[in-house]
Design a protein around this motif. Sequence first.
Motif, PDB file in Angstrom:
ATOM      1  N   ASP A  86     -11.427   5.040   3.908  1.00  0.00           N
ATOM      2  CA  ASP A  86     -11.047   3.600   4.104  1.00  0.00           C
ATOM      3  C   ASP A  86     -10.822   3.238   5.647  1.00  0.00           C
ATOM      4  OD1 ASP A  86     -11.197   3.420   1.443  1.00  0.00           O
ATOM      5  OD2 ASP A  86      -8.880   3.426   1.204  1.00  0.00           O
ATOM      6  N   ASP A  87     -10.924   2.029   5.740  1.00  0.00           N
ATOM      7  CA  ASP A  87     -10.905   1.402   7.264  1.00  0.00           C
ATOM      8  C   ASP A  87      -9.433   1.340   7.524  1.00  0.00           C
ATOM      9  OD1 ASP A  87     -10.071  -1.493   7.007  1.00  0.00           O
ATOM     10  OD2 ASP A  87     -11.718  -1.248   5.356  1.00  0.00           O
ATOM     11  N   PRO A  88      -8.824   1.289   8.792  1.00  0.00           N
ATOM     12  CA  PRO A  88      -7.468   1.108   8.992  1.00  0.00           C
ATOM     13  C   PRO A  88      -6.783   0.195   8.429  1.00  0.00           C
ATOM     14  CG  PRO A  88      -8.696   1.777  10.936  1.00  0.00           C
ATOM     15  CD  PRO A  88      -9.826   1.339  10.004  1.00  0.00           C
ATOM     16  N   GLY A  89      -7.427  -0.997   8.228  1.00  0.00           N
ATOM     17  CA  GLY A  89      -6.765  -2.314   7.467  1.00  0.00           C
ATOM     18  C   GLY A  89      -6.304  -1.964   6.025  1.00  0.00           C
ATOM     19  N   ARG A  90      -7.463  -1.304   5.586  1.00  0.00           N
ATOM     20  CA  ARG A  90      -7.062  -1.190   4.159  1.00  0.00           C
ATOM     21  C   ARG A  90      -6.160   0.046   3.912  1.00  0.00           C
ATOM     22  NH1 ARG A  90     -10.598  -1.411  -0.717  1.00  0.00           N
ATOM     23  NH2 ARG A  90     -10.179   0.168  -2.196  1.00  0.00           N
ATOM     24  N   ARG A  91      -5.992   1.091   4.658  1.00  0.00           N
ATOM     25  CA  ARG A  91      -5.072   1.957   4.576  1.00  0.00           C
ATOM     26  C   ARG A  91      -3.658   1.503   4.934  1.00  0.00           C
ATOM     27  NH1 ARG A  91      -8.588   5.174   7.697  1.00  0.00           N
ATOM     28  NH2 ARG A  91      -7.511   5.138   9.370  1.00  0.00           N
ATOM     29  N   PHE A  92      -3.503   0.437   5.856  1.00  0.00           N
ATOM     30  CA  PHE A  92      -2.205   0.021   5.895  1.00  0.00           C
ATOM     31  C   PHE A  92      -2.128  -1.085   4.795  1.00  0.00           C
ATOM     32  CE2 PHE A  92       0.013  -3.990   7.556  1.00  0.00           C
ATOM     33  CZ  PHE A  92       1.356  -3.489   8.066  1.00  0.00           C
ATOM     34  N   ARG A  93      -2.624  -1.876   4.301  1.00  0.00           N
ATOM     35  CA  ARG A  93      -2.471  -2.743   3.358  1.00  0.00           C
ATOM     36  C   ARG A  93      -1.744  -1.851   2.067  1.00  0.00           C
ATOM     37  NH1 ARG A  93      -1.391  -6.340   6.044  1.00  0.00           N
ATOM     38  NH2 ARG A  93      -3.105  -7.341   7.117  1.00  0.00           N
ATOM     39  N   TRP A  94      -2.456  -0.567   1.894  1.00  0.00           N
ATOM     40  CA  TRP A  94      -2.269   0.165   0.545  1.00  0.00           C
ATOM     41  C   TRP A  94      -0.760   0.711   0.935  1.00  0.00           C
ATOM     42  CZ3 TRP A  94      -0.589   4.990  -0.139  1.00  0.00           C
ATOM     43  CH2 TRP A  94      -0.576   5.440  -1.454  1.00  0.00           C
ATOM     44  N   LEU A  95      -0.537   0.940   2.036  1.00  0.00           N
ATOM     45  CA  LEU A  95       0.823   1.362   2.430  1.00  0.00           C
ATOM     46  C   LEU A  95       1.832   0.395   2.172  1.00  0.00           C
ATOM     47  CD1 LEU A  95      -0.184   4.025   5.241  1.00  0.00           C
ATOM     48  CD2 LEU A  95       0.972   4.600   3.092  1.00  0.00           C
ATOM     49  N   VAL A  96       1.550  -0.731   2.518  1.00  0.00           N
ATOM     50  CA  VAL A  96       2.641  -1.816   2.513  1.00  0.00           C
ATOM     51  C   VAL A  96       2.829  -2.468   1.135  1.00  0.00           C
ATOM     52  CG1 VAL A  96       2.639  -2.060   5.093  1.00  0.00           C
ATOM     53  CG2 VAL A  96       1.425  -3.540   3.728  1.00  0.00           C
ATOM     54  N   ALA A  97       1.993  -2.090   0.412  1.00  0.00           N
ATOM     55  CA  ALA A  97       2.075  -2.713  -1.050  1.00  0.00           C
ATOM     56  C   ALA A  97       3.525  -2.415  -1.636  1.00  0.00           C
ATOM     57  CB  ALA A  97       0.926  -2.087  -1.809  1.00  0.00           C
ATOM     58  N   PRO A  98       4.226  -3.418  -2.316  1.00  0.00           N
ATOM     59  CA  PRO A  98       5.406  -3.092  -2.724  1.00  0.00           C
ATOM     60  C   PRO A  98       5.587  -1.939  -3.940  1.00  0.00           C
ATOM     61  CG  PRO A  98       5.130  -5.498  -2.699  1.00  0.00           C
ATOM     62  CD  PRO A  98       3.820  -4.776  -2.402  1.00  0.00           C
ATOM     63  N   ARG A  99       6.371  -1.253  -3.674  1.00  0.00           N
ATOM     64  CA  ARG A  99       6.655  -0.191  -4.796  1.00  0.00           C
ATOM     65  C   ARG A  99       8.099   0.272  -4.990  1.00  0.00           C
ATOM     66  NH1 ARG A  99       3.513   1.646  -0.927  1.00  0.00           N
ATOM     67  NH2 ARG A  99       1.449   2.072  -2.037  1.00  0.00           N
ATOM     68  N   SER A 100       8.176   0.774  -6.414  1.00  0.00           N
ATOM     69  CA  SER A 100       9.627   1.309  -6.655  1.00  0.00           C
ATOM     70  C   SER A 100       9.623   2.599  -6.642  1.00  0.00           C
ATOM     71  CB  SER A 100       9.938   0.546  -7.894  1.00  0.00           C
ATOM     72  OG  SER A 100      11.494   0.759  -8.273  1.00  0.00           O
ATOM     73  N   THR A 101       9.890   3.225  -5.450  1.00  0.00           N
ATOM     74  CA  THR A 101      10.005   4.610  -5.337  1.00  0.00           C
ATOM     75  C   THR A 101      10.858   4.949  -4.371  1.00  0.00           C
ATOM     76  OG1 THR A 101       8.243   4.774  -3.651  1.00  0.00           O
ATOM     77  CG2 THR A 101       7.539   5.170  -6.060  1.00  0.00           C
ATOM     78  N   VAL A 102      11.184   6.153  -4.209  1.00  0.00           N
ATOM     79  CA  VAL A 102      12.381   6.542  -3.210  1.00  0.00           C
ATOM     80  C   VAL A 102      11.823   6.197  -1.643  1.00  0.00           C
ATOM     81  CG1 VAL A 102      13.444   8.322  -2.023  1.00  0.00           C
ATOM     82  CG2 VAL A 102      13.172   8.507  -4.630  1.00  0.00           C
ATOM     83  N   VAL A 103      10.796   6.288  -1.293  1.00  0.00           N
ATOM     84  CA  VAL A 103      10.119   5.522   0.100  1.00  0.00           C
ATOM     85  C   VAL A 103       9.368   4.421  -0.311  1.00  0.00           C
ATOM     86  CG1 VAL A 103       8.922   6.204   2.096  1.00  0.00           C
ATOM     87  CG2 VAL A 103       9.745   8.136   1.061  1.00  0.00           C
ATOM     88  N   GLN A 104      10.038   3.358   0.205  1.00  0.00           N
ATOM     89  CA  GLN A 104       9.299   1.903   0.129  1.00  0.00           C
ATOM     90  C   GLN A 104       9.078   1.282   1.488  1.00  0.00           C
ATOM     91  OE1 GLN A 104      12.379  -0.258  -2.118  1.00  0.00           O
ATOM     92  NE2 GLN A 104      12.342   1.119  -3.568  1.00  0.00           N
ATOM     93  N   PRO A 105       7.996   0.656   1.327  1.00  0.00           N
ATOM     94  CA  PRO A 105       7.544  -0.318   2.588  1.00  0.00           C
ATOM     95  C   PRO A 105       8.695  -1.447   2.590  1.00  0.00           C
ATOM     96  CG  PRO A 105       6.068  -0.829   1.143  1.00  0.00           C
ATOM     97  CD  PRO A 105       7.104   0.413   0.398  1.00  0.00           C
ATOM     98  N   GLY A 106       9.180  -1.882   3.701  1.00  0.00           N
ATOM     99  CA  GLY A 106       9.961  -3.206   3.904  1.00  0.00           C
ATOM    100  C   GLY A 106       8.838  -4.188   4.304  1.00  0.00           C
ATOM    101  N   PRO A 107       9.221  -5.687   4.201  1.00  0.00           N
ATOM    102  CA  PRO A 107       8.336  -6.632   4.486  1.00  0.00           C
ATOM    103  C   PRO A 107       7.474  -6.516   5.799  1.00  0.00           C
ATOM    104  CG  PRO A 107      10.722  -7.316   4.544  1.00  0.00           C
ATOM    105  CD  PRO A 107      10.969  -5.747   4.609  1.00  0.00           C
ATOM    106  N   VAL A 108       6.531  -6.796   5.914  1.00  0.00           N
ATOM    107  CA  VAL A 108       5.603  -7.147   6.991  1.00  0.00           C
ATOM    108  C   VAL A 108       5.823  -8.000   7.999  1.00  0.00           C
ATOM    109  CG1 VAL A 108       3.106  -7.364   7.726  1.00  0.00           C
ATOM    110  CG2 VAL A 108       3.498  -5.960   5.638  1.00  0.00           C
ATOM    111  N   HIS A 109       5.942  -7.648   9.205  1.00  0.00           N
ATOM    112  CA  HIS A 109       6.201  -8.557  10.448  1.00  0.00           C
ATOM    113  C   HIS A 109       5.106  -8.537  11.315  1.00  0.00           C
ATOM    114  CE1 HIS A 109      10.245  -8.657   8.954  1.00  0.00           C
ATOM    115  NE2 HIS A 109      10.382  -7.309   8.873  1.00  0.00           N
ATOM    116  N   THR A 110       5.060  -9.644  12.087  1.00  0.00           N
ATOM    117  CA  THR A 110       3.897  -9.586  13.240  1.00  0.00           C
ATOM    118  C   THR A 110       4.470  -9.799  14.318  1.00  0.00           C
ATOM    119  OG1 THR A 110       3.605 -11.942  12.828  1.00  0.00           O
ATOM    120  CG2 THR A 110       2.166 -10.580  11.516  1.00  0.00           C
ATOM    121  N   GLY A 111       3.424  -9.548  15.719  1.00  0.00           N
ATOM    122  CA  GLY A 111       3.846  -9.730  16.946  1.00  0.00           C
ATOM    123  C   GLY A 111       2.716  -9.603  17.776  1.00  0.00           C
ATOM    124  N   LEU A 112       2.846  -9.676  18.922  1.00  0.00           N
ATOM    125  CA  LEU A 112       1.630  -9.468  20.062  1.00  0.00           C
ATOM    126  C   LEU A 112       1.817  -8.315  20.775  1.00  0.00           C
ATOM    127  CD1 LEU A 112       1.148 -13.197  21.180  1.00  0.00           C
ATOM    128  CD2 LEU A 112      -0.249 -11.969  19.559  1.00  0.00           C
TER     129      LEU A 112
END
Length: 129
Positions: A86-112
């Motif tokens: 998978d390309d980096p963007g696809r890997r990132f999107r999979w990792l930040v998808a909401p899930r109800s497990t012990v390790v969870q991603p928070g909301p996505v933020h942006t910057g420069l």
Amino acid sequence: MTTSTRDVFEYALLRVVPRVERGEQINAGVVVYCRAKSYVRALTHLDEAKLRALDPEADVTGVRASLTAVESHCRGGGDAGQAADDDPGRRFRWLVAPRSTVVQPGPVHTGLTEDPEAEADRLLDLLVR
């Protein structure tokens, strides 16, 4: 006059929620993605004392394994399992998808940023350690 190129990046904190029903959490990592640089990386740091304060019975070994898996997923290649190609963007999107497990991603933020790798280190120090 020197001009620097700053690119848009996205990031999400990785949170450990040892008892999902209680909703208590600690920050344990950050995932950074910069499309312009084709960059994705996860950096983690587990504060075991904080985790045990929330849940003395927490599965520290399991949490560490989950955090290591996130780092491997970001690197791609053979350690990424099904996401190896998978390309980096696809890997990132999979990792930040909401899930109800012990390790969870928070909301996505942006910057420069001029340097997404340095940004990942800075965010880990600022928000996790």
